[in-house]
Design a protein around this motif. Structure first.
Motif, PDB file in Angstrom:
ATOM      1  N   ARG A 268      54.377  25.517  40.885  1.00 24.02           N
ATOM      2  CA  ARG A 268      54.093  26.802  40.251  1.00 24.02           C
ATOM      3  C   ARG A 268      52.663  26.856  39.744  1.00 24.02           C
ATOM      4  NH1 ARG A 268      54.116  29.322  35.372  1.00 24.02           N
ATOM      5  NH2 ARG A 268      54.383  27.331  34.294  1.00 24.02           N
ATOM      6  N   VAL A 269      52.211  25.772  39.107  1.00 21.76           N
ATOM      7  CA  VAL A 269      50.832  25.729  38.607  1.00 21.76           C
ATOM      8  C   VAL A 269      49.842  25.781  39.763  1.00 21.76           C
ATOM      9  CG1 VAL A 269      49.153  24.286  37.398  1.00 21.76           C
ATOM     10  CG2 VAL A 269      51.478  24.504  36.502  1.00 21.76           C
ATOM     11  N   ARG A 270      50.145  25.059  40.843  1.00 25.03           N
ATOM     12  CA  ARG A 270      49.258  25.069  42.011  1.00 25.03           C
ATOM     13  C   ARG A 270      49.183  26.463  42.626  1.00 25.03           C
ATOM     14  NH1 ARG A 270      51.510  21.272  44.426  1.00 25.03           N
ATOM     15  NH2 ARG A 270      52.810  22.450  45.889  1.00 25.03           N
ATOM     16  N   ASP A 271      50.323  27.151  42.721  1.00 28.31           N
ATOM     17  CA  ASP A 271      50.322  28.509  43.271  1.00 28.31           C
ATOM     18  C   ASP A 271      49.535  29.471  42.381  1.00 28.31           C
ATOM     19  OD1 ASP A 271      51.868  27.597  45.343  1.00 28.31           O
ATOM     20  OD2 ASP A 271      53.778  28.265  44.464  1.00 28.31           O
ATOM     21  N   MET A 272      49.684  29.300  41.052  1.00 30.99           N
ATOM     22  CA  MET A 272      48.928  30.160  40.139  1.00 30.99           C
ATOM     23  C   MET A 272      47.430  29.909  40.261  1.00 30.99           C
ATOM     24  SD  MET A 272      51.300  30.144  36.695  1.00 30.99           S
ATOM     25  CE  MET A 272      50.093  31.123  35.814  1.00 30.99           C
ATOM     26  N   GLN A 273      47.044  28.636  40.375  1.00 30.38           N
ATOM     27  CA  GLN A 273      45.627  28.326  40.538  1.00 30.38           C
ATOM     28  C   GLN A 273      45.085  28.880  41.851  1.00 30.38           C
ATOM     29  OE1 GLN A 273      45.575  24.058  40.191  1.00 30.38           O
ATOM     30  NE2 GLN A 273      45.545  24.093  37.953  1.00 30.38           N
ATOM     31  N   ALA A 277      42.221  31.644  42.174  1.00 32.93           N
ATOM     32  CA  ALA A 277      41.017  31.406  42.968  1.00 32.93           C
ATOM     33  C   ALA A 277      40.827  32.485  44.028  1.00 32.93           C
ATOM     34  CB  ALA A 277      41.093  30.023  43.626  1.00 32.93           C
ATOM     35  N   THR A 278      41.936  32.922  44.662  1.00 35.30           N
ATOM     36  CA  THR A 278      41.850  33.982  45.670  1.00 35.30           C
ATOM     37  C   THR A 278      41.400  35.293  45.045  1.00 35.30           C
ATOM     38  OG1 THR A 278      43.624  32.915  46.929  1.00 35.30           O
ATOM     39  CG2 THR A 278      43.135  35.216  47.434  1.00 35.30           C
ATOM     40  N   ALA A 279      41.956  35.631  43.888  1.00 37.07           N
ATOM     41  CA  ALA A 279      41.554  36.870  43.199  1.00 37.07           C
ATOM     42  C   ALA A 279      40.093  36.818  42.780  1.00 37.07           C
ATOM     43  CB  ALA A 279      42.452  37.091  41.980  1.00 37.07           C
ATOM     44  N   LYS A 280      39.659  35.664  42.304  1.00 33.58           N
ATOM     45  CA  LYS A 280      38.257  35.516  41.912  1.00 33.58           C
ATOM     46  C   LYS A 280      37.332  35.662  43.101  1.00 33.58           C
ATOM     47  CE  LYS A 280      35.136  32.368  39.470  1.00 33.58           C
ATOM     48  NZ  LYS A 280      35.011  31.042  38.805  1.00 33.58           N
ATOM     49  N   SER A 281      37.733  35.059  44.236  1.00 27.23           N
ATOM     50  CA  SER A 281      36.927  35.183  45.446  1.00 27.23           C
ATOM     51  C   SER A 281      36.846  36.623  45.926  1.00 27.23           C
ATOM     52  CB  SER A 281      37.506  34.289  46.539  1.00 27.23           C
ATOM     53  OG  SER A 281      36.790  34.428  47.747  1.00 27.23           O
TER      54      SER A 281
END
Length: 300
Positions: A268-273, A277-281
């Motif tokens: 879950r933490v990995r998916d959130m990260q 990261a995708t949203a930031k990109s």
């Protein structure tokens, strides 16, 4: 002042752990004792485990308790989850006080009173409708569910109150029905509370003696009743072997469940990260595109 306080807290913690676990460790050690005397060590042996495998009464009682415990845990989680969700989300409605009292009553009423009440109820139902025919696994299961639902409801209620409702509201805004939101969004978020309630219900059911004594009948003797009846006549090394097996099974189960929950939390933490990261990109790309358009307009 820090060192004495640290020493005192460490000492109290150590004493507490020793007080809890030394009897369990001694029980496990003496389960491998060759002597019939439980507290006298005469050599290492596995014969009491072999004797346990040939004890039909004890094995039958253990299997019955295991079945009742599994059924009780599953039923308690289903009923207790809905009850806890209602208490946490529906606010004060007509009959709220009565509903809350009915949920919390098994927590404060002594088990002896609950056992007598259920016994009288089942006797009256049998006289009026012919159901249930005598006392057995069904009546024990109903009594255990009545006891365990309260614990599950309280655990679920406290967890639901802590939830961030923005996720559920976002799903509703996207067109999901409340029923789908509950099963797709809410239940995964409170899965740890459900697991805790399931394990607590299973433990309470396996360990219950008072309700089982009132609600059991011929051919439906649970493990605590057998153990209690035998211990009254004297300690038996087979009890140590049986308890050691239960400790091993529970320990392995808890380790596996913890490993599963930790793995799920890491994913879950990995998916959130990854999502962050995708949203930031995407935001950076949109900002760059907007800057390029503005520069192109200025150049034109």
């Amino acid at each position: 002042m820090t060192k004495p306080n640290k020493f005192l807290s460490t000492s109290v913690l150590t004493f507490g752990f020793l007080f809890l676990y030394i009897p369990i460790i001694s029980l496990v050690v003496y389960s491998f004792n060759e002597s019939k005397l439980v507290t006298v060590w005469s050599g290492f042996s596995l014969k009491w485990y072999g004797a346990l495998l040939h004890d039909d009464e004890l094995l039958g009682a253990a299997w019955l308790s295991l079945k009742i415990g599994l059924l009780t845990a599953c039923a308690s989680v289903v009923i207790g989850t809905w009850s806890g969700f209602v208490l946490a989300r529906f606010g004060r409605f007509r009959g709220f006080t009565l509903f809350t009292g009915m949920i919390n009553a098994p927590l404060v009423i002594p088990e002896v009173i609950q056992g007598i009440s259920l016994l009288l109820l089942f006797v009256a139902l049998e006289q009026m409708f012919g159901w249930p025919k005598g006392r057995g696994m069904l009546t024990i299961w109903i009594g255990h569910v009545m006891l365990c639902v309260s614990y599950v409801a309280i655990i679920v209620q406290s967890r639901v109150k802590e939830l961030d409702r923005s996720l559920e509201e976002a799903a509703l805004d996207l067109g999901a029905t409340p029923f789908k939101v509950f099963f797709v969004i809410t239940l995964p978020l409170i899965s740890q509370a459900l697991l805790s309630g399931w394990l607590l219900s299973f433990t309470l059911s396996i360990d219950d003696l008072v309700l089982s004594a009132f609600l059991s009948g011929p051919g439906s003797t649970t493990l605590p009743l057998v153990v209690f009846s035998r211990v009254r006549l004297g300690l038996n090394p087979e009890m140590n072997a049986l308890a050691t097996l239960f400790i091993a099974i529970v320990t392995i189960g808890v380790i596996l469940v913890n490993a599963l929950m930790l793995g799920k939390e890491r994913r879950r933490v990995r998916d959130m990260q990854l999502a962050f990261a995708t949203a930031k990109s995407d935001m950076e790309r949109e900002a760059n595109e907007r800057t390029n358009r503005e520069e192109a307009l200025k150049a034109a």
